[in-house]
Scaffold this motif. Structure first.
Motif, PDB file in Angstrom:
ATOM      1  N   SER A 190      57.073  74.090  58.726  1.00 24.06           N
ATOM      2  CA  SER A 190      57.552  74.664  57.282  1.00 24.06           C
ATOM      3  C   SER A 190      57.407  73.508  56.358  1.00 24.06           C
ATOM      4  CB  SER A 190      58.790  75.393  57.484  1.00 24.06           C
ATOM      5  OG  SER A 190      59.910  74.537  57.820  1.00 24.06           O
ATOM      6  N   PRO A 191      57.642  73.732  54.991  1.00 30.19           N
ATOM      7  CA  PRO A 191      57.767  72.833  54.033  1.00 30.19           C
ATOM      8  C   PRO A 191      58.947  71.956  54.259  1.00 30.19           C
ATOM      9  CG  PRO A 191      56.881  74.782  52.967  1.00 30.19           C
ATOM     10  CD  PRO A 191      57.095  75.280  54.586  1.00 30.19           C
ATOM     11  N   ALA A 192      60.432  72.586  54.612  1.00 28.04           N
ATOM     12  CA  ALA A 192      61.349  72.067  54.909  1.00 28.04           C
ATOM     13  C   ALA A 192      61.468  71.193  56.110  1.00 28.04           C
ATOM     14  CB  ALA A 192      62.543  72.934  55.072  1.00 28.04           C
ATOM     15  N   LEU A 193      60.692  71.299  57.118  1.00 29.59           N
ATOM     16  CA  LEU A 193      60.428  70.688  57.957  1.00 29.59           C
ATOM     17  C   LEU A 193      59.530  69.252  57.949  1.00 29.59           C
ATOM     18  CD1 LEU A 193      60.633  70.978  61.778  1.00 29.59           C
ATOM     19  CD2 LEU A 193      58.693  69.830  60.825  1.00 29.59           C
ATOM     20  N   LYS A 194      58.645  69.550  57.046  1.00 29.46           N
ATOM     21  CA  LYS A 194      57.820  68.523  56.713  1.00 29.46           C
ATOM     22  C   LYS A 194      58.406  67.534  55.778  1.00 29.46           C
ATOM     23  CE  LYS A 194      53.236  71.157  57.124  1.00 29.46           C
ATOM     24  NZ  LYS A 194      52.310  71.798  56.387  1.00 29.46           N
ATOM     25  N   GLY A 195      59.399  67.853  55.052  1.00 24.80           N
ATOM     26  CA  GLY A 195      60.047  67.179  53.987  1.00 24.80           C
ATOM     27  C   GLY A 195      61.032  66.063  54.801  1.00 24.80           C
ATOM     28  N   TRP A 196      61.592  66.637  56.046  1.00 26.37           N
ATOM     29  CA  TRP A 196      62.420  65.910  56.846  1.00 26.37           C
ATOM     30  C   TRP A 196      61.657  65.171  57.612  1.00 26.37           C
ATOM     31  CZ3 TRP A 196      62.635  66.460  62.438  1.00 26.37           C
ATOM     32  CH2 TRP A 196      63.653  65.487  63.000  1.00 26.37           C
ATOM     33  N   VAL A 197      60.657  65.303  58.059  1.00 19.91           N
ATOM     34  CA  VAL A 197      59.510  64.379  58.808  1.00 19.91           C
ATOM     35  C   VAL A 197      59.406  63.186  57.903  1.00 19.91           C
ATOM     36  CG1 VAL A 197      57.357  64.027  59.923  1.00 19.91           C
ATOM     37  CG2 VAL A 197      58.796  66.104  60.368  1.00 19.91           C
ATOM     38  N   GLU A 198      59.146  63.483  56.455  1.00 21.98           N
ATOM     39  CA  GLU A 198      58.675  62.373  55.569  1.00 21.98           C
ATOM     40  C   GLU A 198      59.821  61.379  55.353  1.00 21.98           C
ATOM     41  OE1 GLU A 198      56.618  64.502  52.455  1.00 21.98           O
ATOM     42  OE2 GLU A 198      55.049  65.069  53.669  1.00 21.98           O
ATOM     43  N   SER A 199      61.123  61.992  55.107  1.00 24.79           N
ATOM     44  CA  SER A 199      62.153  61.432  54.791  1.00 24.79           C
ATOM     45  C   SER A 199      63.044  60.594  55.920  1.00 24.79           C
ATOM     46  CB  SER A 199      63.154  62.577  53.963  1.00 24.79           C
ATOM     47  OG  SER A 199      63.627  63.216  54.942  1.00 24.79           O
ATOM     48  N   ARG A 200      62.690  61.224  57.181  1.00 25.39           N
ATOM     49  CA  ARG A 200      63.440  60.521  58.254  1.00 25.39           C
ATOM     50  C   ARG A 200      62.424  60.324  59.363  1.00 25.39           C
ATOM     51  NH1 ARG A 200      69.219  63.486  58.625  1.00 25.39           N
ATOM     52  NH2 ARG A 200      69.734  63.144  56.461  1.00 25.39           N
ATOM     53  N   PRO A 201      61.273  59.635  59.417  1.00 21.83           N
ATOM     54  CA  PRO A 201      60.128  59.661  60.247  1.00 21.83           C
ATOM     55  C   PRO A 201      60.480  59.050  61.607  1.00 21.83           C
ATOM     56  CG  PRO A 201      60.030  57.629  58.578  1.00 21.83           C
ATOM     57  CD  PRO A 201      61.053  58.578  57.991  1.00 21.83           C
ATOM     58  N   GLU A 203      63.693  59.330  63.042  1.00 21.18           N
ATOM     59  CA  GLU A 203      64.294  60.330  63.564  1.00 21.18           C
ATOM     60  C   GLU A 203      63.621  61.421  64.152  1.00 21.18           C
ATOM     61  OE1 GLU A 203      68.050  63.532  62.314  1.00 21.18           O
ATOM     62  OE2 GLU A 203      67.494  61.709  61.134  1.00 21.18           O
ATOM     63  N   ALA A 204      62.545  61.923  63.098  1.00 16.19           N
ATOM     64  CA  ALA A 204      61.455  62.749  63.631  1.00 16.19           C
ATOM     65  C   ALA A 204      60.744  62.556  64.890  1.00 16.19           C
ATOM     66  CB  ALA A 204      60.781  63.262  62.446  1.00 16.19           C
ATOM     67  N   GLU A 209      59.804  63.800  70.812  1.00 15.31           N
ATOM     68  CA  GLU A 209      59.740  63.214  72.118  1.00 15.31           C
ATOM     69  C   GLU A 209      60.625  64.250  73.005  1.00 15.31           C
ATOM     70  OE1 GLU A 209      58.101  60.787  73.878  1.00 15.31           O
ATOM     71  OE2 GLU A 209      56.914  60.609  72.043  1.00 15.31           O
ATOM     72  N   THR A 210      61.595  65.080  72.505  1.00 12.91           N
ATOM     73  CA  THR A 210      62.311  65.863  73.316  1.00 12.91           C
ATOM     74  C   THR A 210      61.589  66.968  73.305  1.00 12.91           C
ATOM     75  OG1 THR A 210      63.460  66.769  71.395  1.00 12.91           O
ATOM     76  CG2 THR A 210      64.485  64.780  72.279  1.00 12.91           C
ATOM     77  N   ILE A 211      60.410  67.459  72.809  1.00 11.92           N
ATOM     78  CA  ILE A 211      59.740  68.793  72.992  1.00 11.92           C
ATOM     79  C   ILE A 211      58.533  68.390  73.887  1.00 11.92           C
ATOM     80  CG2 ILE A 211      58.203  70.329  71.783  1.00 11.92           C
ATOM     81  CD1 ILE A 211      59.531  69.488  69.107  1.00 11.92           C
ATOM     82  N   PRO A 212      58.819  68.892  74.987  1.00 10.25           N
ATOM     83  CA  PRO A 212      57.838  68.880  76.170  1.00 10.25           C
ATOM     84  C   PRO A 212      56.353  68.921  75.602  1.00 10.25           C
ATOM     85  CG  PRO A 212      59.626  70.258  76.996  1.00 10.25           C
ATOM     86  CD  PRO A 212      59.861  70.126  75.392  1.00 10.25           C
ATOM     87  N   LEU A 213      55.961  69.821  74.731  1.00 12.00           N
ATOM     88  CA  LEU A 213      54.532  70.212  74.379  1.00 12.00           C
ATOM     89  C   LEU A 213      54.400  68.941  73.080  1.00 12.00           C
ATOM     90  CD1 LEU A 213      53.739  73.849  74.073  1.00 12.00           C
ATOM     91  CD2 LEU A 213      53.184  72.238  76.192  1.00 12.00           C
ATOM     92  N   ARG A 214      55.146  68.061  72.765  1.00 15.89           N
ATOM     93  CA  ARG A 214      55.095  66.982  71.972  1.00 15.89           C
ATOM     94  C   ARG A 214      54.762  67.347  70.611  1.00 15.89           C
ATOM     95  NH1 ARG A 214      57.712  65.527  75.843  1.00 15.89           N
ATOM     96  NH2 ARG A 214      57.764  63.208  76.566  1.00 15.89           N
TER      97      ARG A 214
END
Length: 253
Positions: A190-201, A203-204, A209-214
């Motif tokens: 979602s836009p919110a998650l994409k913003g989080w990934v961009e701001s905290r690469p 941590e993201a 790495e904790t998601i089995p399907l990565r």
């Protein structure tokens, strides 16, 4: 296209992100879709996308925190689209942060837009879902509520867990009415998650790495398609459950 042909769905918060993905997937399965949100420009754009697929759609403005707005929405959708067979409660204001920093107003807004709005919408739609004979409600929860480290997610998790309890109760009480009620807990781009990934690469990256399907789920192809399937006849005996759509990360046991 045949599986949900003739069905009418309401998807709240469907002007963007996960809600849009679910709405598009339901439409591709044949359902007419009411696109619901606070921003008319967003909901209108998604409704036009669906109409371009050759499926009926209409945009509706609604503040899910307002009881009168919900009643007006349900009446308008049933009148314009000819009934209600599917309800997806996606809209939610998210109270995030450490407990000491969460203001009362943010916490109350989380409950008003989450479990309270969900309850109001379920009750308002109940007569139409019962009349359908094959009514389905899909509520959204979060795997943040079962994280190994709840720091920063306590208020959000509390709000979403309340919604899960409402799902279980509605499934038990309304099963005899022919209404199935499910919860999904998605990870989606979602836009919110994409913003989080961009701001905290960093941590993201650690989170992935904790998601089995990565990877994070795609709003339409992964999350929306699953919801459309759950609303279809193949899952007619499935109700009351929480379905993690998160690549295998969460443990709701």
């Amino acid at each position: 296209m045949a599986e949900l042909s003739g069905k009418v769905a309401i998807v709240t918060g469907s002007g963007q992100g996960v809600g849009r993905g679910i709405a598009l997937a339901l439409a591709r399965a044949g359902a007419a879709v009411a696109i619901v949100g606070r921003r008319v420009e967003n909901t209108s754009a998604v409704a036009k996308e669906i109409e371009a697929l050759g499926v009926r759609s209409a945009a509706f403005q609604c503040d899910v925190k307002d009881a009168a707005s919900i009643q007006s929405l349900v009446a308008s959708v049933s009148r314009q689209l000819g009934g209600i067979d599917i309800l997806v409660n996606n809209a939610q204001q998210v109270p995030l942060g450490p407990l000491l920093s969460i203001e009362d107003e943010a916490f109350q807004a989380g409950f008003a837009s989450g479990p309270l709005a969900t309850l109001r919408l379920m009750k308002a739609c109940h007569p139409f879902l019962k009349r359908s004979g094959e009514g389905v409600i899909v509520n959204l929860a979060t795997s943040a509520a079962v994280r190994w480290d709840m720091s920063g997610y306590g208020a959000y998790g509390a709000v979403k867990e309340a919604t899960r309890i409402l799902t279980r109760a509605a499934a038990a009480e309304w099963g005899p009415d022919g209404i199935r009620v499910l919860t999904i807990a998605p990870h989606a781009d979602s836009p919110a998650l994409k913003g989080w990934v961009e701001s905290r690469p960093e941590e993201a990256a650690a989170f992935f790495e904790t998601i089995p399907l990565r990877r994070i789920g795609r709003c339409e192809e992964d999350i929306g398609a699953a919801v459309a399937a759950l609303c279809g006849p193949a899952f007619s005996y499935f109700t009351g459950a929480t379905v993690p759509l998160d690549g295998g990360q969460a443990n709701f046991d």
